[in-house]
Motif scaffolding. Structure first.
Motif, mmCIF file in Angstrom:
data_model
loop_
_atom_site.group_PDB
_atom_site.id
_atom_site.type_symbol
_atom_site.label_atom_id
_atom_site.label_comp_id
_atom_site.label_asym_id
_atom_site.label_seq_id
_atom_site.Cartn_x
_atom_site.Cartn_y
_atom_site.Cartn_z
ATOM 1 N N PRO A 23 0.816 -1.221 0.000
ATOM 2 C CA PRO A 23 0.000 0.000 0.000
ATOM 3 C C PRO A 23 0.848 1.269 0.000
ATOM 4 O O PRO A 23 0.518 2.245 -0.686
ATOM 5 N N ARG A 24 1.919 1.255 0.729
ATOM 6 C CA ARG A 24 2.790 2.433 0.787
ATOM 7 C C ARG A 24 3.414 2.708 -0.569
ATOM 8 O O ARG A 24 3.449 3.852 -1.038
ATOM 9 N N LYS A 25 3.931 1.666 -1.219
ATOM 10 C CA LYS A 25 4.543 1.838 -2.539
ATOM 11 C C LYS A 25 3.507 2.284 -3.572
ATOM 12 O O LYS A 25 3.817 3.085 -4.470
ATOM 13 N N ALA A 26 2.304 1.764 -3.425
ATOM 14 C CA ALA A 26 1.247 2.154 -4.357
ATOM 15 C C ALA A 26 0.950 3.644 -4.241
ATOM 16 O O ALA A 26 0.808 4.347 -5.255
ATOM 17 N N CYS A 27 0.878 4.133 -3.016
ATOM 18 C CA CYS A 27 0.610 5.564 -2.808
ATOM 19 C C CYS A 27 1.767 6.419 -3.319
ATOM 20 O O CYS A 27 1.558 7.482 -3.911
ATOM 21 N N GLU A 28 2.986 5.940 -3.112
ATOM 22 C CA GLU A 28 4.162 6.682 -3.582
ATOM 23 C C GLU A 28 4.202 6.733 -5.111
ATOM 24 O O GLU A 28 4.588 7.745 -5.704
ATOM 25 N N SER A 29 3.810 5.644 -5.766
ATOM 26 C CA SER A 29 3.884 5.589 -7.232
ATOM 27 C C SER A 29 2.829 6.478 -7.896
ATOM 28 O O SER A 29 2.949 6.811 -9.077
ATOM 29 N N SER A 30 1.815 6.880 -7.134
ATOM 30 C CA SER A 30 0.732 7.684 -7.717
ATOM 31 C C SER A 30 1.201 9.066 -8.163
ATOM 32 O O SER A 30 0.534 9.724 -8.963
ATOM 33 N N ILE A 31 2.369 9.501 -7.659
ATOM 34 C CA ILE A 31 2.871 10.833 -8.032
ATOM 35 C C ILE A 31 3.781 10.793 -9.261
ATOM 36 O O ILE A 31 4.235 11.831 -9.731
ATOM 37 N N VAL A 32 4.033 9.587 -9.777
ATOM 38 C CA VAL A 32 4.952 9.457 -10.917
ATOM 39 C C VAL A 32 4.359 10.117 -12.161
ATOM 40 O O VAL A 32 5.027 10.866 -12.869
#
Length: 280
Positions: A23-32
């Motif tokens: 979940p953390r990585k998913a949220c971080e990738s949303s800004i790519v």
């Protein structure tokens, strides 16, 4: 030969890839990029992060919740919610998407808990449950609890923690060490702890050293640091009872907290419950 970038993938395909992260990585990738942002909002992603039995868990909630997407549901479940008539709470660890439970004092087996001369059942300030229990006075202190590993996330190391407070009138609780233990199948972990914070522990060690009265039987210098009291974010204290590995097999986890060796009286312990959560 034409090169292909990740942005050439269909959003559903990208969502499937993101679902293999956390979940953390998913949220971080949303800004790519916009494409990543759209993919991370997909129910395909958050359905993977939800426990397989989330529908059953939702059915046990004391207060029903509304959600607009699987992502919305995930984050609502990441806050502890009352289940099973208000005697337990359930939450998803939002960093690891593993299950967390807290069993209220009513779910514990407490020696003489039904005797009002020994224990007092009442609402406790800052508690998530409608009632907790305060130790009035006993000589034999024992709190036991069980949980089945089927309720937990497999392939996960869990810790169990007694959640408590010490009343202003607390007495006799740091006179002798208390035994904490966890047992799962053939595995058993037993340690000792004192119901005092790190500062109190340090002061006692210094006093023993200065007076040359260090008693090896009390092991006041050699105690495991993880067994001292720690302050929680919710205003309560906790002491770790031990840790265990949940391998997905059907097993019963037995947890214990006791002091039954001394004949002295003790009181002033407030118990909210026992929390079982993944260790990071």
């Amino acid at each position: 030969m034409a090169t292909t970038s990740i942005h050439d993938l269909p959003e559903d395909c990208l969502a499937q890839v993101i679902a293999f992260t956390t979940p953390r990585k998913a949220c971080e990738s949303s800004i790519v990029s916009t494409m990543f942002c759209n993919s991370t909002e997909s129910d395909l992603v958050w359905d993977k992060f939800l426990p397989n039995d989330y529908r059953d868990i939702i059915s046990k909630l004391v207060s029903p919740i509304e959600f607009s997407s699987k992502k919305d549901l995930f984050f609502k479940l990441s806050t502890p919610l009352l289940i099973d008539g208000g005697n337990k709470t359930f939450a998803i660890d939002k960093y690891t998407n593993k299950k967390c439970y807290m069993l209220s004092a009513r779910e514990l087996s407490i020696t003489w808990a039904s005797n009002p001369l020994c224990w007092s059942w009442k609402p406790l300030l800052q508690s998530r449950f409608s009632e907790g229990v305060e130790l009035v006075m006993v000589s034999w202190l024992e709190i036991d609890c069980e949980i089945n590993t089927r309720m937990l996330s497999k392939n996960t190391v869990y810790g169990a923690y007694l959640v408590l407070k010490l009343a202003d009138r607390a007495f006799g609780l740091d006179f002798l060490p208390l035994e904490v233990s966890i047992e799962v199948g053939d595995y058993k972990s037993t340690k000792i702890t004192y119901l005092r914070d790190n500062e109190s522990k340090k002061q006692e060690m210094e006093r023993d050293f200065m007076q040359h009265k260090i008693d090896g039987s009390r092991s006041s210098v050699c105690e495991d640091e993880e067994c001292v009291l720690h302050m929680r974010d919710d205003g309560w204290l906790e002491v770790e009872l031990g840790e265990f590995y949940c391998d997905g097999k059907d097993r019963v986890v037995k947890m214990s907290f006791k002091e039954d060796q001394g004949e002295h009286l003790k009181g002033g312990l407030l118990v909210e419950g026992i929390e079982i959560r993944p260790k990071h």
